[in-house]
Design a protein around this motif. Structure first.
Motif, PDB file in Angstrom:
ATOM      1  N   ASP A   2     -18.604  -2.189 -35.309  1.00 27.79           N
ATOM      2  CA  ASP A   2     -19.413  -3.328 -34.868  1.00 27.79           C
ATOM      3  C   ASP A   2     -19.596  -4.359 -35.990  1.00 27.79           C
ATOM      4  O   ASP A   2     -20.392  -5.268 -35.893  1.00 27.79           O
ATOM      5  N   HIS A   3     -18.798  -4.155 -37.062  1.00 28.08           N
ATOM      6  CA  HIS A   3     -18.872  -5.085 -38.176  1.00 28.08           C
ATOM      7  C   HIS A   3     -18.609  -6.514 -37.692  1.00 28.08           C
ATOM      8  O   HIS A   3     -17.696  -6.767 -36.941  1.00 28.08           O
ATOM      9  N   ASP A   4     -19.423  -7.421 -38.171  1.00 25.66           N
ATOM     10  CA  ASP A   4     -19.319  -8.812 -37.720  1.00 25.66           C
ATOM     11  C   ASP A   4     -18.427  -9.602 -38.671  1.00 25.66           C
ATOM     12  O   ASP A   4     -18.757  -9.821 -39.826  1.00 25.66           O
ATOM     13  N   HIS A   5     -17.272 -10.027 -38.168  1.00 28.67           N
ATOM     14  CA  HIS A   5     -16.288 -10.679 -39.030  1.00 28.67           C
ATOM     15  C   HIS A   5     -16.672 -12.121 -39.395  1.00 28.67           C
ATOM     16  O   HIS A   5     -16.017 -12.732 -40.216  1.00 28.67           O
ATOM     17  N   THR A   6     -17.720 -12.641 -38.769  1.00 29.07           N
ATOM     18  CA  THR A   6     -18.102 -14.011 -39.091  1.00 29.07           C
ATOM     19  C   THR A   6     -19.022 -14.076 -40.311  1.00 29.07           C
ATOM     20  O   THR A   6     -19.287 -15.140 -40.827  1.00 29.07           O
ATOM     21  N   GLU A   7     -19.491 -12.912 -40.775  1.00 27.92           N
ATOM     22  CA  GLU A   7     -20.363 -12.898 -41.950  1.00 27.92           C
ATOM     23  C   GLU A   7     -19.570 -13.213 -43.215  1.00 27.92           C
ATOM     24  O   GLU A   7     -18.361 -13.045 -43.246  1.00 27.92           O
ATOM     25  N   GLU A  45     -14.759   6.069 -29.729  1.00 31.64           N
ATOM     26  CA  GLU A  45     -14.367   4.824 -29.064  1.00 31.64           C
ATOM     27  C   GLU A  45     -13.342   5.159 -27.985  1.00 31.64           C
ATOM     28  O   GLU A  45     -12.548   6.075 -28.165  1.00 31.64           O
ATOM     29  N   PRO A  46     -13.303   4.393 -26.904  1.00 33.24           N
ATOM     30  CA  PRO A  46     -12.285   4.655 -25.884  1.00 33.24           C
ATOM     31  C   PRO A  46     -10.885   4.536 -26.493  1.00 33.24           C
ATOM     32  O   PRO A  46     -10.599   3.594 -27.238  1.00 33.24           O
ATOM     33  N   GLU A  47     -10.054   5.514 -26.184  1.00 30.65           N
ATOM     34  CA  GLU A  47      -8.721   5.564 -26.797  1.00 30.65           C
ATOM     35  C   GLU A  47      -7.928   4.280 -26.561  1.00 30.65           C
ATOM     36  O   GLU A  47      -7.247   3.785 -27.470  1.00 30.65           O
ATOM     37  N   ALA A  48      -8.007   3.767 -25.343  1.00 28.05           N
ATOM     38  CA  ALA A  48      -7.158   2.629 -24.985  1.00 28.05           C
ATOM     39  C   ALA A  48      -7.502   1.368 -25.770  1.00 28.05           C
ATOM     40  O   ALA A  48      -6.667   0.475 -25.918  1.00 28.05           O
ATOM     41  N   SER A  49      -8.745   1.284 -26.268  1.00 27.06           N
ATOM     42  CA  SER A  49      -9.140   0.033 -26.922  1.00 27.06           C
ATOM     43  C   SER A  49      -9.421   0.178 -28.414  1.00 27.06           C
ATOM     44  O   SER A  49      -9.802  -0.790 -29.068  1.00 27.06           O
ATOM     45  N   GLU A  50      -9.226   1.391 -28.965  1.00 25.60           N
ATOM     46  CA  GLU A  50      -9.538   1.550 -30.393  1.00 25.60           C
ATOM     47  C   GLU A  50      -8.410   1.012 -31.262  1.00 25.60           C
ATOM     48  O   GLU A  50      -7.263   1.431 -31.145  1.00 25.60           O
ATOM     49  N   PRO A  51      -8.728   0.071 -32.159  1.00 23.60           N
ATOM     50  CA  PRO A  51      -7.687  -0.423 -33.072  1.00 23.60           C
ATOM     51  C   PRO A  51      -7.393   0.597 -34.165  1.00 23.60           C
ATOM     52  O   PRO A  51      -8.206   1.486 -34.428  1.00 23.60           O
ATOM     53  N   VAL A  52      -6.223   0.474 -34.796  1.00 21.44           N
ATOM     54  CA  VAL A  52      -5.858   1.382 -35.886  1.00 21.44           C
ATOM     55  C   VAL A  52      -6.782   1.153 -37.080  1.00 21.44           C
ATOM     56  O   VAL A  52      -7.263   2.099 -37.705  1.00 21.44           O
ATOM     57  N   PHE A  53      -7.041  -0.111 -37.385  1.00 16.36           N
ATOM     58  CA  PHE A  53      -7.974  -0.467 -38.459  1.00 16.36           C
ATOM     59  C   PHE A  53      -9.095  -1.310 -37.863  1.00 16.36           C
ATOM     60  O   PHE A  53      -8.881  -2.039 -36.901  1.00 16.36           O
ATOM     61  N   HIS A  54     -10.278  -1.207 -38.469  1.00 10.73           N
ATOM     62  CA  HIS A  54     -11.432  -1.928 -37.949  1.00 10.73           C
ATOM     63  C   HIS A  54     -11.834  -3.117 -38.807  1.00 10.73           C
ATOM     64  O   HIS A  54     -12.765  -3.836 -38.499  1.00 10.73           O
ATOM     65  N   ALA A  55     -11.157  -3.293 -39.924  1.00  4.02           N
ATOM     66  CA  ALA A  55     -11.426  -4.451 -40.788  1.00  4.02           C
ATOM     67  C   ALA A  55     -10.221  -4.612 -41.709  1.00  4.02           C
ATOM     68  O   ALA A  55      -9.507  -3.642 -41.979  1.00  4.02           O
ATOM     69  N   ASP A  56     -10.027  -5.825 -42.191  1.00  2.10           N
ATOM     70  CA  ASP A  56      -8.849  -6.048 -43.028  1.00  2.10           C
ATOM     71  C   ASP A  56      -8.904  -5.251 -44.325  1.00  2.10           C
ATOM     72  O   ASP A  56      -7.880  -4.771 -44.813  1.00  2.10           O
ATOM     73  N   TRP A  57     -10.107  -5.080 -44.879  1.00  4.91           N
ATOM     74  CA  TRP A  57     -10.190  -4.330 -46.143  1.00  4.91           C
ATOM     75  C   TRP A  57      -9.719  -2.887 -45.948  1.00  4.91           C
ATOM     76  O   TRP A  57      -9.173  -2.284 -46.869  1.00  4.91           O
TER      77      TRP A  57
END
Lengths: 212, 222
Positions: free
Chosen positions: A10-15, B19-31
């Motif tokens: 749920d991290h907010d990418h706009t921050e 998280e639902p399998e169909a919608s879970e991304p491999v990564f959740h943030a660029d870092w």
């Protein structure tokens, strides 16, 4: 380090960038400036595991095993070679074990000590697989965990939990759903979910496929 | 080590909340992408093993290990490995700036983009071609030794002191407990089955079991 916020989905990418993001950027720029990493190699690694390797590979393996008895026998006897014959090989899949679900036994895979997972067939593990709740409970309360995934397994059926404590990597061969007689491999593969190959769910039924 | 990573059987960590399998991304943030890739790429310098990298993540305060997200633990592990292996200094890490020129010999070892595919496809097999007699055979009853090393071990706490049955001999594999500390030694690796009631008592199902991979040094005859 102790003050970094949790990087949840749920991290907010706009921050503005968090301390954590800045720490990662700083590390990358140091490693690049010191000539210790090639940024293009980093991009290639990310692209490979984000876009090219994933659970569709494992679904192909399962669907082939469901339709080809010789392949299934090979898959259970020498899984690493059988899986390699379909082109899925390498890091975190060097030593494969395939465990078959039957009416008498339900298999489920965990890594209580870290996050060991068969990358060539399933890609990188989902967040829940790597998280403390699953890793702590899978071995002591597998039936509770399965219920949380909406999976009911009769009391009479053995649940066998495979804790991935070595470099052996475990892939569950789910039961072929009823009502799929005569289906092609490609159609069957659509029933094979990632979670069914970890063993927390069963493969989709034809009716469930229609709902998606 | 009896660290925060050794989670099997712990209570109170909450629901799995997948998280639902169909919608879970491999990564959740660029870092997360960058930490993942830097960790794999830095391994090409050959300064540590996969077991050493696991141990680096484990050597955190257990409260931090459990509270942090997965890739935060990878980041903490990578920073530790880089400094301990002297690829970077603590000062460089703090500053984010190199203190000196690029080491040409070091730069030779860098994983290049065109080598990513062959390197990942090759992987790092741990099976060793060493003629070593197995201490146990399939069917043998075994006891998991009660060890509590402060270093790395792949014998999970919940199995120590318990009785199980060897189901399979996987052959001679690199022994993780020593590999983490720089010694490449082969030992037979076994798949050992434990009745759920042996591990957890009579509240567990009489039908269920847990299979754990353990090396010779983890086991003794029952």
């Amino acid at each position: 380090m102790n003050d970094t916020p949790r990087a949840d989905h749920d991290h907010d990418h706009t921050e503005p960038p968090s301390d954590l993001e800045l720490r990662v950027k700083s590390l990358e720029s140091l490693l690049v400036d010191k000539g210790l990493v090639d940024p293009e190699a980093l991009d290639a690694l990310i692209d490979r595991y984000e876009h090219k390797v994933g659970p569709r590979n494992g679904a192909q393996v399962v669907a082939k095993a469901w339709t080809d008895p010789e392949f299934k026998a090979w898959l259970l006897e020498d899984p690493t070679a059988a899986i390699e014959s379909l082109g899925f090989t390498g890091r975190q899949g060097e030593h494969m074990v395939v465990v078959e679900n039957t009416p008498e036994r339900h298999n489920m895979v965990v890594c209580t000590l870290c996050s060991c997972y068969p990358w060539p067939t399933l890609g990188l593990p989902p967040v829940w697989y790597k998280s403390a709740p699953y890793r702590s409970r899978a071995v002591i309360d597998p039936r509770g965990v399965l219920r949380e995934f909406g999976t009911e397994v009769s009391e009479e059926v053995e649940i066998r939990v495979w804790d991935s404590t070595s470099e052996m990597r475990y892939l569950v061969l789910p039961e072929r759903p009823a009502g799929t007689e005569g289906w092609s491999e490609a159609d069957l593969a659509r029933l094979v979910t990632r979670n069914s190959m970890i063993g927390v769910e069963k493969a989709k039924s034809p009716a469930e496929l229609d709902q998606t | 080590m009896n660290g925060g990573h050794d989670l099997g059987g712990m209570h109170g960590l909450g629901p799995i909340d997948a998280e639902p399998e169909a919608s879970e991304p491999v990564f959740h943030a660029d870092w997360e992408r960058r930490v993942f890739a830097m960790t794999l790429a830095c391994a090409s310098h050959g300064r540590w093993t996969i077991d050493g990298s696991r141990h680096a993540r484990e050597r955190q305060n257990p409260a931090d290990y459990i509270r942090h997200s997965y890739f935060e633990n990878w980041l903490a592990g990578l920073e530790k490995l880089l400094v301990e292996s002297e690829l970077v200094t603590a000062e460089e890490l703090a500053q984010g700036q190199p203190a000196g020129p690029v080491d040409a010999a070091q730069a030779e070892r860098v994983l290049k983009a065109d080598k990513v595919e062959p390197a990942m496809t090759k992987g790092g097999p741990t099976l060793m071609d060493v003629p070593l007699e197995p201490r146990f055979r399939p069917g043998d009853r075994v006891h998991v030794r009660n060890i509590n090393p402060t270093g790395h071990t792949r014998s999970p706490r919940y199995a120590r002191g318990k009785f199980g049955t060897v189901e399979v001999d996987h052959g001679v594999h690199v022994f993780a407990d020593k590999s983490a500390h720089g010694t490449r030694e082969g030992q037979h690796l076994y798949g050992v089955r434990f009745a759920a009631q042996e591990l957890w008592g009579t509240d567990a199902s009489a039908h269920d079991s847990v299979r754990i991979d353990l090396w010779d040094d983890h086991l003794e005859p029952a």
